[in-house]
Motif scaffolding. Structure first.
Motif, PDB file in Angstrom:
ATOM      1  N   VAL A  89     -11.776  15.346   0.017  1.00  0.00           N
ATOM      2  CA  VAL A  89     -12.988  14.533   0.127  1.00  0.00           C
ATOM      3  C   VAL A  89     -12.816  13.551   1.278  1.00  0.00           C
ATOM      4  N   GLN A  90     -13.691  13.661   2.277  1.00  0.00           N
ATOM      5  CA  GLN A  90     -13.672  12.716   3.395  1.00  0.00           C
ATOM      6  C   GLN A  90     -14.334  11.421   2.933  1.00  0.00           C
ATOM      7  N   THR A  91     -13.637  10.316   3.067  1.00  0.00           N
ATOM      8  CA  THR A  91     -14.075   9.067   2.464  1.00  0.00           C
ATOM      9  C   THR A  91     -13.869   7.899   3.426  1.00  0.00           C
ATOM     10  N   THR A  92     -14.808   6.973   3.393  1.00  0.00           N
ATOM     11  CA  THR A  92     -14.615   5.674   4.014  1.00  0.00           C
ATOM     12  C   THR A  92     -14.510   4.643   2.902  1.00  0.00           C
ATOM     13  N   CYS A  93     -13.439   3.870   2.910  1.00  0.00           N
ATOM     14  CA  CYS A  93     -13.259   2.857   1.864  1.00  0.00           C
ATOM     15  C   CYS A  93     -12.901   1.524   2.512  1.00  0.00           C
ATOM     16  N   SER A  94     -13.456   0.479   1.945  1.00  0.00           N
ATOM     17  CA  SER A  94     -13.136  -0.874   2.393  1.00  0.00           C
ATOM     18  C   SER A  94     -12.494  -1.619   1.241  1.00  0.00           C
ATOM     19  N   ILE A  95     -11.239  -2.012   1.418  1.00  0.00           N
ATOM     20  CA  ILE A  95     -10.501  -2.750   0.393  1.00  0.00           C
ATOM     21  C   ILE A  95     -10.663  -4.238   0.683  1.00  0.00           C
ATOM     22  N   ARG A  96     -11.092  -4.971  -0.335  1.00  0.00           N
ATOM     23  CA  ARG A  96     -11.441  -6.376  -0.132  1.00  0.00           C
ATOM     24  C   ARG A  96     -10.753  -7.256  -1.168  1.00  0.00           C
ATOM     25  N   VAL A  97     -10.068  -8.294  -0.655  1.00  0.00           N
ATOM     26  CA  VAL A  97      -9.498  -9.344  -1.494  1.00  0.00           C
ATOM     27  C   VAL A  97      -9.945 -10.664  -0.896  1.00  0.00           C
ATOM     28  N   GLU A 142     -11.488  -5.491  -4.782  1.00  0.00           N
ATOM     29  CA  GLU A 142     -12.730  -4.730  -4.767  1.00  0.00           C
ATOM     30  C   GLU A 142     -12.637  -3.646  -3.692  1.00  0.00           C
ATOM     31  N   VAL A 143     -13.104  -2.452  -4.021  1.00  0.00           N
ATOM     32  CA  VAL A 143     -13.055  -1.346  -3.067  1.00  0.00           C
ATOM     33  C   VAL A 143     -14.444  -0.723  -2.961  1.00  0.00           C
ATOM     34  N   ASP A 144     -15.022  -0.796  -1.774  1.00  0.00           N
ATOM     35  CA  ASP A 144     -16.296  -0.133  -1.496  1.00  0.00           C
ATOM     36  C   ASP A 144     -16.011   1.288  -1.029  1.00  0.00           C
ATOM     37  N   ILE A 145     -16.649   2.260  -1.661  1.00  0.00           N
ATOM     38  CA  ILE A 145     -16.340   3.664  -1.375  1.00  0.00           C
ATOM     39  C   ILE A 145     -17.609   4.395  -0.965  1.00  0.00           C
TER      40      ILE A 145
END
Length: 242
Positions: A89-97, A142-145
């Motif tokens: 699965v090709q994914t863009t994720c933004s990991i946020r703290v 928090e992770v935006d996927i």
């Protein structure tokens, strides 16, 4: 001016952004053996989180002896295989703290992870004035996927048959037989009436073209409801059940 454009490579359709959240309690004492989740050495993993039909874990690497904390998003296999639609699965994720955000574009297979070992300096996280920790000392990740879907878009036209038939009935412009009920006339299509209401079809077939066929002892509104059902297989929503 632009005189020509071209797209190279496969087209990609981005899904909506969905967010998963993992809260690691009592951060200053990590790594601990959590009640929920799992621990692998200095790595603490969240329970499985479902997003976009796939299963994920948020993993946190920390220790009092490490200068930085590591944070990762990992895709895990669903044992029931109910949600695993694709091997990759090709994914863009933004990991946020807090205010710290890192974005990764990754081809996730099972147990693949995205993230880094030096996401934040540990001493900055522990400093309450920086705002990374919650009031109770927990660290919220928090992770935006977004996932890329290469499935061809299939256009499915709206089902309009009953709407078109009802419009024909109400306009009367396409009918070739006419019934008169009380003071109201109804223009209908003979072939449709013959298929859907044999008695009315026989009445219409027995009359010469252009004739007005009288229907006695019937309420015009009731006859209109009958025709509505004949044309659409449904009764009008405003029909009085009495």
């Amino acid at each position: 001016k632009i005189v020509a454009t071209a797209d190279i490579g496969p087209s990609e359709i981005l899904s909506e952004v969905h967010t998963i959240v993992a809260t690691f309690h009592d951060f200053c004492n990590l790594p601990y053996a959590p009640i929920n989740g799992s621990r692998e050495g200095n790595l603490v993993a969240s329970p499985v989180l479902l997003c976009h039909g796939h299963q994920w874990k948020v993993r946190l690497k920390t220790s009092p002896t490490n200068a930085h904390i590591g944070i990762y998003l990992q895709r895990v296999r669903n044992e029931s295989k109910m949600s695993d639609r694709k091997e990759n699965v090709q994914t863009t994720c933004s990991i946020r703290v807090g205010r710290q955000i890192r974005t990764y574009k990754t081809l996730f297979s099972f147990n693949t992870q995205a993230g880094c070992d030096n996401f934040l300096p540990r001493n900055q996280v522990l400093e309450r004035a920086n705002g990374f920790l919650q009031e109770n000392g927990s660290l919220k990740v928090e992770v935006d996927i977004q996932v890329f879907d290469d499935t061809p878009v299939v256009w499915i036209p709206r089902k309009r048959l009953r709407f078109d038939l009802l419009e024909s009935l109400e306009s009367g412009n396409e009918g070739d037989a006419c019934f008169k009920v009380g003071e109201k006339t109804f223009t209908v299509m003979k072939h449709l009436i013959s298929r859907r209401a044999r008695a009315l079809g026989d009445m219409a077939a027995s009359q010469p073209p252009g004739s007005v066929i009288p229907i006695d002892n019937v309420n015009p509104e009731v006859f209109g409801v009958l025709l509505h059902f004949i044309y659409t297989d449904e009764t009008p929503e405003t029909t009085d059940p009495r």
